[in-house]
Design a protein around this motif. Structure first.
Motif, PDB file in Angstrom:
ATOM      1  N   GLY B  89       0.801  -1.224   0.000  1.00 54.21           N
ATOM      2  CA  GLY B  89       0.000   0.000   0.000  1.00 54.21           C
ATOM      3  C   GLY B  89       0.833   1.274   0.000  1.00 54.21           C
ATOM      4  O   GLY B  89       0.519   2.236   0.703  1.00 54.21           O
ATOM      5  N   ILE B  90       1.922   1.277  -0.777  1.00 57.07           N
ATOM      6  CA  ILE B  90       2.782   2.472  -0.872  1.00 57.07           C
ATOM      7  C   ILE B  90       2.097   3.468  -1.817  1.00 57.07           C
ATOM      8  O   ILE B  90       2.035   3.247  -3.032  1.00 57.07           O
ATOM      9  CB  ILE B  90       4.187   2.117  -1.421  1.00 57.07           C
ATOM     10  CG1 ILE B  90       4.815   0.942  -0.662  1.00 57.07           C
ATOM     11  CG2 ILE B  90       5.101   3.361  -1.420  1.00 57.07           C
ATOM     12  CD1 ILE B  90       5.096   1.173   0.788  1.00 57.07           C
ATOM     13  N   ARG B  91       1.582   4.560  -1.250  1.00 55.08           N
ATOM     14  CA  ARG B  91       0.836   5.518  -2.076  1.00 55.08           C
ATOM     15  C   ARG B  91       1.764   6.300  -2.996  1.00 55.08           C
ATOM     16  O   ARG B  91       1.394   6.686  -4.089  1.00 55.08           O
ATOM     17  CB  ARG B  91       0.055   6.491  -1.189  1.00 55.08           C
ATOM     18  CG  ARG B  91      -1.233   5.879  -0.649  1.00 55.08           C
ATOM     19  CD  ARG B  91      -1.945   6.867   0.247  1.00 55.08           C
ATOM     20  NE  ARG B  91      -1.106   7.223   1.405  1.00 55.08           N
ATOM     21  CZ  ARG B  91      -0.764   8.464   1.722  1.00 55.08           C
ATOM     22  NH1 ARG B  91      -1.174   9.478   0.992  1.00 55.08           N
ATOM     23  NH2 ARG B  91      -0.021   8.694   2.781  1.00 55.08           N
ATOM     24  N   ASN B  92       3.001   6.538  -2.523  1.00 56.61           N
ATOM     25  CA  ASN B  92       3.932   7.344  -3.315  1.00 56.61           C
ATOM     26  C   ASN B  92       4.731   6.491  -4.288  1.00 56.61           C
ATOM     27  O   ASN B  92       5.958   6.475  -4.252  1.00 56.61           O
ATOM     28  CB  ASN B  92       4.868   8.116  -2.386  1.00 56.61           C
ATOM     29  CG  ASN B  92       4.106   9.050  -1.489  1.00 56.61           C
ATOM     30  OD1 ASN B  92       3.182   9.727  -1.932  1.00 56.61           O
ATOM     31  ND2 ASN B  92       4.457   9.066  -0.212  1.00 56.61           N
ATOM     32  N   TYR B  93       4.010   5.759  -5.120  1.00 52.94           N
ATOM     33  CA  TYR B  93       4.652   5.034  -6.209  1.00 52.94           C
ATOM     34  C   TYR B  93       4.441   5.857  -7.472  1.00 52.94           C
ATOM     35  O   TYR B  93       3.300   6.213  -7.793  1.00 52.94           O
ATOM     36  CB  TYR B  93       4.040   3.639  -6.379  1.00 52.94           C
ATOM     37  CG  TYR B  93       4.439   3.005  -7.689  1.00 52.94           C
ATOM     38  CD1 TYR B  93       5.702   2.457  -7.855  1.00 52.94           C
ATOM     39  CD2 TYR B  93       3.573   3.021  -8.789  1.00 52.94           C
ATOM     40  CE1 TYR B  93       6.096   1.927  -9.069  1.00 52.94           C
ATOM     41  CE2 TYR B  93       3.963   2.495 -10.000  1.00 52.94           C
ATOM     42  CZ  TYR B  93       5.226   1.955 -10.140  1.00 52.94           C
ATOM     43  OH  TYR B  93       5.610   1.442 -11.346  1.00 52.94           O
ATOM     44  N   PHE B  94       5.518   6.188  -8.157  1.00 52.30           N
ATOM     45  CA  PHE B  94       5.398   7.003  -9.371  1.00 52.30           C
ATOM     46  C   PHE B  94       5.746   6.176 -10.596  1.00 52.30           C
ATOM     47  O   PHE B  94       6.866   5.705 -10.747  1.00 52.30           O
ATOM     48  CB  PHE B  94       6.303   8.232  -9.294  1.00 52.30           C
ATOM     49  CG  PHE B  94       5.881   9.205  -8.228  1.00 52.30           C
ATOM     50  CD1 PHE B  94       4.855  10.116  -8.466  1.00 52.30           C
ATOM     51  CD2 PHE B  94       6.485   9.199  -6.979  1.00 52.30           C
ATOM     52  CE1 PHE B  94       4.449  11.009  -7.487  1.00 52.30           C
ATOM     53  CE2 PHE B  94       6.090  10.090  -5.987  1.00 52.30           C
ATOM     54  CZ  PHE B  94       5.068  10.992  -6.240  1.00 52.30           C
ATOM     55  N   GLU B  95       4.773   6.018 -11.459  1.00 51.45           N
ATOM     56  CA  GLU B  95       4.940   5.264 -12.706  1.00 51.45           C
ATOM     57  C   GLU B  95       5.846   6.059 -13.649  1.00 51.45           C
ATOM     58  O   GLU B  95       5.971   7.280 -13.514  1.00 51.45           O
ATOM     59  CB  GLU B  95       3.557   5.039 -13.335  1.00 51.45           C
ATOM     60  CG  GLU B  95       3.521   4.037 -14.462  1.00 51.45           C
ATOM     61  CD  GLU B  95       4.243   2.737 -14.134  1.00 51.45           C
ATOM     62  OE1 GLU B  95       5.393   2.576 -14.563  1.00 51.45           O
ATOM     63  OE2 GLU B  95       3.648   1.876 -13.438  1.00 51.45           O
ATOM     64  N   ILE B  96       6.487   5.371 -14.586  1.00 49.13           N
ATOM     65  CA  ILE B  96       7.328   6.089 -15.548  1.00 49.13           C
ATOM     66  C   ILE B  96       6.450   7.082 -16.322  1.00 49.13           C
ATOM     67  O   ILE B  96       5.259   6.841 -16.541  1.00 49.13           O
ATOM     68  CB  ILE B  96       8.102   5.146 -16.502  1.00 49.13           C
ATOM     69  CG1 ILE B  96       7.160   4.387 -17.437  1.00 49.13           C
ATOM     70  CG2 ILE B  96       8.960   4.178 -15.723  1.00 49.13           C
ATOM     71  CD1 ILE B  96       7.900   3.740 -18.599  1.00 49.13           C
ATOM     72  N   GLY B  97       7.044   8.204 -16.664  1.00 52.17           N
ATOM     73  CA  GLY B  97       6.291   9.255 -17.337  1.00 52.17           C
ATOM     74  C   GLY B  97       5.662  10.231 -16.361  1.00 52.17           C
ATOM     75  O   GLY B  97       5.129  11.265 -16.750  1.00 52.17           O
ATOM     76  N   ARG B  98       5.712   9.914 -15.063  1.00 53.21           N
ATOM     77  CA  ARG B  98       5.030  10.776 -14.085  1.00 53.21           C
ATOM     78  C   ARG B  98       5.962  11.300 -13.002  1.00 53.21           C
ATOM     79  O   ARG B  98       5.515  11.889 -12.037  1.00 53.21           O
ATOM     80  CB  ARG B  98       3.877  10.000 -13.432  1.00 53.21           C
ATOM     81  CG  ARG B  98       2.826   9.664 -14.488  1.00 53.21           C
ATOM     82  CD  ARG B  98       1.943   8.500 -14.097  1.00 53.21           C
ATOM     83  NE  ARG B  98       1.652   7.695 -15.278  1.00 53.21           N
ATOM     84  CZ  ARG B  98       0.892   6.619 -15.268  1.00 53.21           C
ATOM     85  NH1 ARG B  98       0.340   6.213 -14.135  1.00 53.21           N
ATOM     86  NH2 ARG B  98       0.691   5.945 -16.379  1.00 53.21           N
ATOM     87  N   ALA B  99       7.259  11.059 -13.171  1.00 54.27           N
ATOM     88  CA  ALA B  99       8.156  11.531 -12.116  1.00 54.27           C
ATOM     89  C   ALA B  99       9.508  11.910 -12.704  1.00 54.27           C
ATOM     90  O   ALA B  99       9.734  13.062 -13.060  1.00 54.27           O
ATOM     91  CB  ALA B  99       8.310  10.467 -11.041  1.00 54.27           C
ATOM     92  N   GLY B 100      10.392  10.942 -12.871  1.00 57.15           N
ATOM     93  CA  GLY B 100      11.728  11.235 -13.393  1.00 57.15           C
ATOM     94  C   GLY B 100      12.779  10.601 -12.503  1.00 57.15           C
ATOM     95  O   GLY B 100      12.520   9.584 -11.861  1.00 57.15           O
ATOM     96  N   ILE B 101      13.965  11.212 -12.466  1.00 59.69           N
ATOM     97  CA  ILE B 101      15.041  10.665 -11.633  1.00 59.69           C
ATOM     98  C   ILE B 101      14.671  10.909 -10.168  1.00 59.69           C
ATOM     99  O   ILE B 101      14.393  12.037  -9.753  1.00 59.69           O
ATOM    100  CB  ILE B 101      16.398  11.315 -11.969  1.00 59.69           C
ATOM    101  CG1 ILE B 101      16.766  11.093 -13.447  1.00 59.69           C
ATOM    102  CG2 ILE B 101      17.490  10.757 -11.067  1.00 59.69           C
ATOM    103  CD1 ILE B 101      18.059  11.754 -13.887  1.00 59.69           C
ATOM    104  N   GLY B 102      14.682   9.835  -9.394  1.00 53.15           N
ATOM    105  CA  GLY B 102      14.172   9.864  -8.034  1.00 53.15           C
ATOM    106  C   GLY B 102      14.691  11.014  -7.179  1.00 53.15           C
ATOM    107  O   GLY B 102      13.901  11.711  -6.530  1.00 53.15           O
ATOM    108  N   HIS B 103      15.999  11.219  -7.166  1.00 60.71           N
ATOM    109  CA  HIS B 103      16.561  12.241  -6.275  1.00 60.71           C
ATOM    110  C   HIS B 103      15.961  13.620  -6.547  1.00 60.71           C
ATOM    111  O   HIS B 103      15.649  14.376  -5.631  1.00 60.71           O
ATOM    112  CB  HIS B 103      18.086  12.298  -6.428  1.00 60.71           C
ATOM    113  CG  HIS B 103      18.768  11.006  -6.115  1.00 60.71           C
ATOM    114  ND1 HIS B 103      18.533  10.320  -4.951  1.00 60.71           N
ATOM    115  CD2 HIS B 103      19.658  10.261  -6.818  1.00 60.71           C
ATOM    116  CE1 HIS B 103      19.252   9.206  -4.957  1.00 60.71           C
ATOM    117  NE2 HIS B 103      19.934   9.142  -6.077  1.00 60.71           N
ATOM    118  N   GLN B 104      15.797  13.958  -7.822  1.00 58.70           N
ATOM    119  CA  GLN B 104      15.229  15.258  -8.176  1.00 58.70           C
ATOM    120  C   GLN B 104      13.735  15.308  -7.844  1.00 58.70           C
ATOM    121  O   GLN B 104      13.222  16.300  -7.336  1.00 58.70           O
ATOM    122  CB  GLN B 104      15.473  15.552  -9.666  1.00 58.70           C
ATOM    123  CG  GLN B 104      14.794  16.800 -10.177  1.00 58.70           C
ATOM    124  CD  GLN B 104      15.215  18.055  -9.427  1.00 58.70           C
ATOM    125  OE1 GLN B 104      16.271  18.097  -8.788  1.00 58.70           O
ATOM    126  NE2 GLN B 104      14.395  19.090  -9.484  1.00 58.70           N
TER     127      GLN B 104
END
Lengths: 177, 411
Positions: B89-104
């Motif tokens: 139940g990890i709500r902060n999962y970002f699919e490709i196309g919706r986030a980018g490089i994690g650190h940024q």
């Protein structure tokens, strides 16, 4: 962890050996133990795996394991057969990953002792006290003695084994202490 | 004597005590981040230790290393990351196309907050120090143990305090500052050290610049970096999160194991030459080296500030006929902004390839170098084989230096 390790020096490497050469990024997708070992130093020295397959000590220079925090670099060394790495210094993420996986790491008290080994030298190592006796040359080399918690991890065979072992005293909970 | 930032952060988390370098302390984390490779590896270890539920820590999962998947292994790991997010139940999962490089993404979406501890399965977690957050990069076993127990074993580091004074001259960037420090100090003086930046020079650096500096210092083998948060940092974070946080700045008389003062006015353009990122020299000493490929991107230098600098140089001009230029914005937010500002058009018309936000060329996931080729990149590592053939050479530099090299075909 009181037992003494008797092994030969099977390889001597230089400074700044990075995790990209230890374990190339293109295999980052794999975490299977044996599979990681199959790619150890694949691009720069594919024969390395043969040298370490029966165990032995690898002597390295400073900043060993620099670069990426990829755990497969430590796993590949361990599962290819390396018994112990002795370094002038380690990169911190490699250092942690190796200890967590139960790979024995030692660090020279005096960096110049890096010069005191040749391939095939026979060693007697007392890990807990940090003393390496080079039987071939007769020299005794001092390394930094491991911290008590790190000794606990190594004695358990890795941090996973430690946390499982600690369950009984923590009412079934997974705890580091 | 007063205290450093890492001292204050840990004192708040685990109680004020006489922290000693080399001693081990069990610490919690406020946030954890795993990319697809880290998530897949972490799952494996969680299974091994029999963990059935996760300790309640805010978690973010982003696939960024090999996206979109180019081989089946990567597709499988990305599926594992997706499945992991669903299972727990990890709500902060970002699919490709919706986030980018994690650190940024963590920085721009308000997950990184001053005074907190963020632990990630990636060495460049040091980036979070840009906002006064203690960012620590770990392997998958550390991550699994943290997720199962809520504890992380932290070896308290020696701390280097760097007072920044003055202001960078035009044409000099945070990347040059990092390369200067890496070259001068070397790994001998940085492995397992904590680096803290403070002083009047801090406020002359943008958040993008601070992120670049903290990110690149990772290559010295540091435990982490922290920049003393100022008004700019506080405004940046407050605009992105509703969560309360407590920032820490070092005391005026803070104790550091070593002190250094760096005059930003005196920094000149620098280049890391093959094959280690700490092998740094002034740019002028390698000028004229011919290149085959140039890369602008990565968690080090794929931010909007970097793209603006590169686009200003490339505007109305063509990349040298012998050179391929790859541009990878660090996040989709930056990608969109670069589109809005016309930067992507400039890159495209100059003959560059603009890719999706991803670690990509930096880790040799695409844009590979053939044997004998030479690349100059804004990314963070120039180890042998990092970007393709082990017989290729990689130079690391600022976006300005790389953009000029792309135009002229030489450094």
């Amino acid at each position: 962890m009181s037992q003494v390790i008797k092994k030969k020096v099977v390889a001597i490497l230089g400074d700044d050996v990075d995790t990209d050469v230890i374990f190339p990024a293109r295999y980052l997708g794999t975490f299977d133990e044996q599979e990681t070992a199959n790619h150890l130093f694949e691009d720069v020295d594919p024969s390395f795996r043969n040298k370490v397959k029966n165990g032995g000590v690898v002597i390295v220079g400073k900043n060993f394991g620099c670069g990426s925090a990829r755990e497969q670099a430590a796993m590949a060394l361990k599962y290819a057969g390396v018994t112990m790495v002795v370094a002038v210094s380690y990169n911190r993420s490699f250092y942690r990953n190796a200890i967590n996986n139960g790979l024995l790491l030692m660090e020279f008290e005096n960096p110049e002792d890096y010069q005191a080994f040749k391939e095939d030298n026979q060693l007697i190592v007392d890990y807990a006290s940090g003393i390496i006796k080079n039987e071939t040359t007769g020299r005794e080399i001092r390394c930094l003695a491991p911290n008590k918690f790190i000794l606990d991890i190594i004695s358990a065979g890795g941090i996973c084994q430690l946390i499982i072992k600690n369950q009984s005293k923590n009412g079934g909970k997974l705890c580091l202490l | 004597m007063g205290h450093s930032m890492i001292y204050k952060i840990l004192a708040k988390k685990i109680g004020d005590q006489d922290f000693k370098a080399g001693e081990i302390y069990m610490t919690p984390a406020d946030l954890v981040f795993t990319h697809e490779v880290g998530t897949a590896g972490t799952m494996r270890v969680l299974d091994k230790i029999g963990a059935t539920e996760l300790y309640p820590i805010e978690m973010v999962i982003i696939s960024d290393h090999f996206v979109p998947a180019s081989i089946l292994t990567h597709a499988i790991n990305q599926k594992k990351a997706r499945d992991f997010a669903k299972k727990y139940g990890i709500r902060n999962y970002f699919e490709i196309g919706r986030a980018g490089i994690g650190h940024q993404v963590l920085i721009e979406k308000g997950f990184i907050r001053p005074g907190e501890i963020a632990i990630a399965t990636d060495a460049h977690a040091t980036t979070y120090g840009a906002l006064g957050c203690l960012g620590i990069g770990v392997g998958v076993t550390d991550m699994a143990v943290l997720l199962a127990s809520g504890q992380y074993w932290l070896k308290y580091p020696k701390v280097l305090g760097i007072r920044l004074e003055g202001k960078l001259r035009p044409g000099v960037s945070a990347k040059d500052v990092a390369l200067k420090l890496l070259g001068d100090l070397g790994t001998d003086n940085l492995i397992y050290w904590m680096v803290e930046f403070y002083g009047s020079g801090v406020s002359t650096l943008s958040i993008d610049s601070r992120a670049c500096l903290c990110n690149m210092m990772s290559e010295g083998g540091v435990k982490s970096c922290l920049v003393a948060p100022d008004n700019l940092a506080m405004e940046y974070v407050s605009a992105r999160t509703d969560k309360k946080f407590t920032p820490f700045v070092p005391d005026e008389d803070a104790y550091y194991d070593k002190y250094l003062t760096l005059d930003l006015d005196k920094v000149e353009p620098m280049v890391a030459i093959p094959d280690t990122p700490t092998n740094c020299v002034p740019r002028k000493s390698v000028s004229g080296v011919e290149i085959d490929q140039a890369f602008i991107g990565s968690c080090t230098n794929g931010r909007i500030e970097d793209l603006r600098i590169a686009a200003a140089i490339l505007k109305g001009k063509k990349v040298h006929p012998n050179v391929r230029l790859i541009v990878s914005p660090a996040s989709h937010e930056i990608w969109q902004q670069a589109l809005n500002e016309g930067l992507l058009t400039i890159f495209n018309q100059s003959g560059a390839v603009v890719t999706n936000p991803t670690c990509g060329a930096c880790i040799g996931a695409h844009g590979l170098l053939a044997p004998g080729e030479v690349c100059i990149a804004t990314s963070n590592r120039n180890f042998k084989g990092r970007m393709g053939s082990i017989d290729a050479k990689i130079y690391l530099a600022s976006p300005e230096t790389v953009a000029y090299a792309a135009l002229t075909g030489r450094i």
